[in-house]
Motif scaffolding. Structure first.
Motif, PDB file in Angstrom:
ATOM      1  N   ASN A   3       0.826  -1.282   0.163  1.00  0.00           N
ATOM      2  CA  ASN A   3       0.087  -0.028  -0.068  1.00  0.00           C
ATOM      3  C   ASN A   3       0.739   1.283  -0.140  1.00  0.00           C
ATOM      4  OD1 ASN A   3      -2.370   1.745  -0.026  1.00  0.00           O
ATOM      5  ND2 ASN A   3      -2.672   1.213   2.234  1.00  0.00           N
ATOM      6  N   VAL A   4       0.657   1.970  -1.012  1.00  0.00           N
ATOM      7  CA  VAL A   4       1.740   3.168  -1.087  1.00  0.00           C
ATOM      8  C   VAL A   4       0.649   4.378  -1.465  1.00  0.00           C
ATOM      9  CG1 VAL A   4       3.564   4.312  -2.745  1.00  0.00           C
ATOM     10  CG2 VAL A   4       3.610   1.783  -2.110  1.00  0.00           C
ATOM     11  N   ILE A   5       0.985   5.467  -0.486  1.00  0.00           N
ATOM     12  CA  ILE A   5       0.383   6.669  -0.797  1.00  0.00           C
ATOM     13  C   ILE A   5       1.242   7.586  -1.493  1.00  0.00           C
ATOM     14  CG2 ILE A   5      -1.109   8.654   0.418  1.00  0.00           C
ATOM     15  CD1 ILE A   5      -1.936   6.464   2.264  1.00  0.00           C
ATOM     16  N   GLU A   7       1.567  11.457  -3.746  1.00  0.00           N
ATOM     17  CA  GLU A   7       1.109  12.585  -4.538  1.00  0.00           C
ATOM     18  C   GLU A   7      -0.443  12.676  -4.393  1.00  0.00           C
ATOM     19  OE1 GLU A   7       3.157  12.681  -8.090  1.00  0.00           O
ATOM     20  OE2 GLU A   7       5.215  12.892  -7.354  1.00  0.00           O
ATOM     21  N   GLY A   8      -0.997  12.259  -3.478  1.00  0.00           N
ATOM     22  CA  GLY A   8      -2.450  12.175  -3.336  1.00  0.00           C
ATOM     23  C   GLY A   8      -2.934  10.864  -3.830  1.00  0.00           C
ATOM     24  N   LYS A   9      -2.241   9.946  -4.489  1.00  0.00           N
ATOM     25  CA  LYS A   9      -2.809   8.798  -4.880  1.00  0.00           C
ATOM     26  C   LYS A   9      -2.537   7.507  -4.086  1.00  0.00           C
ATOM     27  CE  LYS A   9      -2.740  10.402  -9.630  1.00  0.00           C
ATOM     28  NZ  LYS A   9      -2.453  10.316 -10.827  1.00  0.00           N
ATOM     29  N   ASN A  10      -3.357   6.540  -4.045  1.00  0.00           N
ATOM     30  CA  ASN A  10      -3.147   5.375  -3.358  1.00  0.00           C
ATOM     31  C   ASN A  10      -2.967   4.217  -4.169  1.00  0.00           C
ATOM     32  OD1 ASN A  10      -3.117   3.327  -1.329  1.00  0.00           O
ATOM     33  ND2 ASN A  10      -5.259   3.547  -0.558  1.00  0.00           N
ATOM     34  N   PHE A  11      -1.905   3.424  -4.272  1.00  0.00           N
ATOM     35  CA  PHE A  11      -1.481   2.575  -4.976  1.00  0.00           C
ATOM     36  C   PHE A  11      -1.662   1.166  -4.094  1.00  0.00           C
ATOM     37  CE2 PHE A  11       0.540   5.948  -6.928  1.00  0.00           C
ATOM     38  CZ  PHE A  11      -0.128   5.980  -8.207  1.00  0.00           C
ATOM     39  N   ASN A 139      -0.297  -5.879 -11.390  1.00  0.00           N
ATOM     40  CA  ASN A 139      -1.329  -6.036 -10.201  1.00  0.00           C
ATOM     41  C   ASN A 139      -1.165  -4.953  -9.372  1.00  0.00           C
ATOM     42  OD1 ASN A 139       1.299  -6.605  -9.476  1.00  0.00           O
ATOM     43  ND2 ASN A 139       0.938  -8.168  -7.968  1.00  0.00           N
ATOM     44  N   ILE A 140      -0.706  -3.802  -9.718  1.00  0.00           N
ATOM     45  CA  ILE A 140      -0.778  -2.573  -8.893  1.00  0.00           C
ATOM     46  C   ILE A 140      -2.313  -1.791  -9.379  1.00  0.00           C
ATOM     47  CG2 ILE A 140       0.236  -0.420  -8.389  1.00  0.00           C
ATOM     48  CD1 ILE A 140       2.879  -1.950  -9.100  1.00  0.00           C
ATOM     49  N   THR A 141      -2.896  -1.720  -8.500  1.00  0.00           N
ATOM     50  CA  THR A 141      -4.023  -0.845  -8.844  1.00  0.00           C
ATOM     51  C   THR A 141      -4.078   0.601  -8.231  1.00  0.00           C
ATOM     52  OG1 THR A 141      -5.219  -1.805  -6.734  1.00  0.00           O
ATOM     53  CG2 THR A 141      -5.681  -3.087  -8.927  1.00  0.00           C
ATOM     54  N   GLY A 142      -5.170   1.276  -8.359  1.00  0.00           N
ATOM     55  CA  GLY A 142      -5.193   2.689  -8.071  1.00  0.00           C
ATOM     56  C   GLY A 142      -4.681   3.839  -8.597  1.00  0.00           C
ATOM     57  N   GLY A 143      -4.317   3.547  -9.810  1.00  0.00           N
ATOM     58  CA  GLY A 143      -4.067   4.866 -10.623  1.00  0.00           C
ATOM     59  C   GLY A 143      -2.791   4.044 -11.763  1.00  0.00           C
ATOM     60  N   PHE A 149       4.515  -6.219  -8.431  1.00  0.00           N
ATOM     61  CA  PHE A 149       4.430  -6.836  -6.951  1.00  0.00           C
ATOM     62  C   PHE A 149       4.465  -8.172  -7.005  1.00  0.00           C
ATOM     63  CE2 PHE A 149       3.111  -7.343  -2.580  1.00  0.00           C
ATOM     64  CZ  PHE A 149       4.221  -6.764  -1.873  1.00  0.00           C
ATOM     65  N   SER A 150       5.636  -8.630  -6.300  1.00  0.00           N
ATOM     66  CA  SER A 150       5.706 -10.242  -6.196  1.00  0.00           C
ATOM     67  C   SER A 150       6.282 -10.822  -5.089  1.00  0.00           C
ATOM     68  CB  SER A 150       6.298 -10.811  -7.581  1.00  0.00           C
ATOM     69  OG  SER A 150       7.600 -10.411  -7.507  1.00  0.00           O
ATOM     70  N   ALA A 151       6.167 -11.946  -4.771  1.00  0.00           N
ATOM     71  CA  ALA A 151       6.836 -12.849  -3.639  1.00  0.00           C
ATOM     72  C   ALA A 151       6.987 -14.060  -4.576  1.00  0.00           C
ATOM     73  CB  ALA A 151       6.119 -13.040  -2.731  1.00  0.00           C
ATOM     74  N   TYR A 152       8.382 -14.708  -4.382  1.00  0.00           N
ATOM     75  CA  TYR A 152       8.864 -15.809  -5.253  1.00  0.00           C
ATOM     76  C   TYR A 152       9.811 -16.389  -4.330  1.00  0.00           C
ATOM     77  CZ  TYR A 152      12.318 -12.472  -6.446  1.00  0.00           C
ATOM     78  OH  TYR A 152      13.395 -11.365  -6.543  1.00  0.00           O
ATOM     79  N   THR A 153       9.612 -17.886  -4.746  1.00  0.00           N
ATOM     80  CA  THR A 153      10.865 -18.741  -3.989  1.00  0.00           C
ATOM     81  C   THR A 153      12.111 -18.689  -4.676  1.00  0.00           C
ATOM     82  OG1 THR A 153      10.135 -20.644  -5.297  1.00  0.00           O
ATOM     83  CG2 THR A 153       8.884 -20.198  -3.256  1.00  0.00           C
ATOM     84  N   VAL A 154      13.011 -18.976  -4.418  1.00  0.00           N
ATOM     85  CA  VAL A 154      14.361 -18.671  -5.257  1.00  0.00           C
ATOM     86  C   VAL A 154      15.213 -19.856  -4.816  1.00  0.00           C
ATOM     87  CG1 VAL A 154      16.411 -17.453  -5.395  1.00  0.00           C
ATOM     88  CG2 VAL A 154      14.454 -16.121  -4.936  1.00  0.00           C
ATOM     89  N   GLN A 155      15.970 -20.667  -5.924  1.00  0.00           N
ATOM     90  CA  GLN A 155      16.757 -21.527  -5.627  1.00  0.00           C
ATOM     91  C   GLN A 155      17.976 -21.246  -6.543  1.00  0.00           C
ATOM     92  OE1 GLN A 155      15.756 -25.614  -5.210  1.00  0.00           O
ATOM     93  NE2 GLN A 155      13.697 -24.819  -5.122  1.00  0.00           N
ATOM     94  N   HIS A 156      19.382 -21.574  -6.330  1.00  0.00           N
ATOM     95  CA  HIS A 156      20.448 -21.594  -7.325  1.00  0.00           C
ATOM     96  C   HIS A 156      21.237 -22.747  -7.500  1.00  0.00           C
ATOM     97  CE1 HIS A 156      19.933 -17.489  -5.295  1.00  0.00           C
ATOM     98  NE2 HIS A 156      20.412 -17.026  -6.586  1.00  0.00           N
TER      99      HIS A 156
END
Length: 162
Positions: A3-5, A7-11, A139-143, A149-156
């Motif tokens: 959740n980012v606010i 310049e007056g906008k909420n994303f 997947n970012i809404t609000g403007g 924006f993601s969450a992911y698993t990682v292996q090397h």
């Protein structure tokens, strides 16, 4: 959740981390017997078994001798659900030779992230069948916002090409 606010906008964006899928190993297959270097060139095959119970998507970041391959590699399990992967990381410009060190970062990603990077990959192809650039789905809404924006698993895995 994000959740980012500003310049007056909420994303806002939300994501879920997918289940872990184990990257078993890396193998290499001959791409051409005589590449630009005059030697055999190889493509990388990430070896993993896709779980049959769910829909999965993957992203791969390949590094060859310490240099990041900027190709966007994404894959979903539409054609191999529940099977061992047989999809090579195809970039003929990578010039992977015997003795090179290849590192792969294997990410388990959500469908939205897959769609975003798959769309970006379509813009980076050359030739008469390339896609006209447009903003990839996100997947970012609000403007108006670009990105994901993601969450992911990682292996090397790191291997030297035989």
């Amino acid at each position: 959740n994000l959740n980012v606010i500003a310049e007056g906008k909420n994303f806002y964006a939300s994501t879920t981390m997918p289940q872990v899928v184990v990257l078993d190993s890396l193998s290499f297959e001959i791409f051409t017997n005589k590449g630009n270097s005059g030697e055999k060139e190889f493509l990388t095959l990430p070896v993993f078994t896709d779980p049959p119970a769910s829909v999965n998507s993957y992203q791969f970041l390949q590094t060859v001798n310490g240099k990041l391959d900027k190709t966007i590699f994404v894959l979903n399990d539409n054609t191999f659900n529940g099977l061992t992967n047989d999809q090579l990381l195809f970039n003929p410009d990578a010039e992977i030779n015997s003795g090179d060190t290849v590192s792969v970062e294997f990410r388990g990603i959500g469908k939205t992230v897959y769609d975003y990077f798959y769309t970006l990959a379509q813009f980076t192809t050359d030739g008469p069948y390339s896609t006209t650039p447009t903003n990839p789905p996100n997947n970012i809404t609000g403007g108006f916002a670009l990105g994901i924006f993601s969450a992911y698993t990682v292996q090397h895995k790191i291997e030297v090409v035989p």
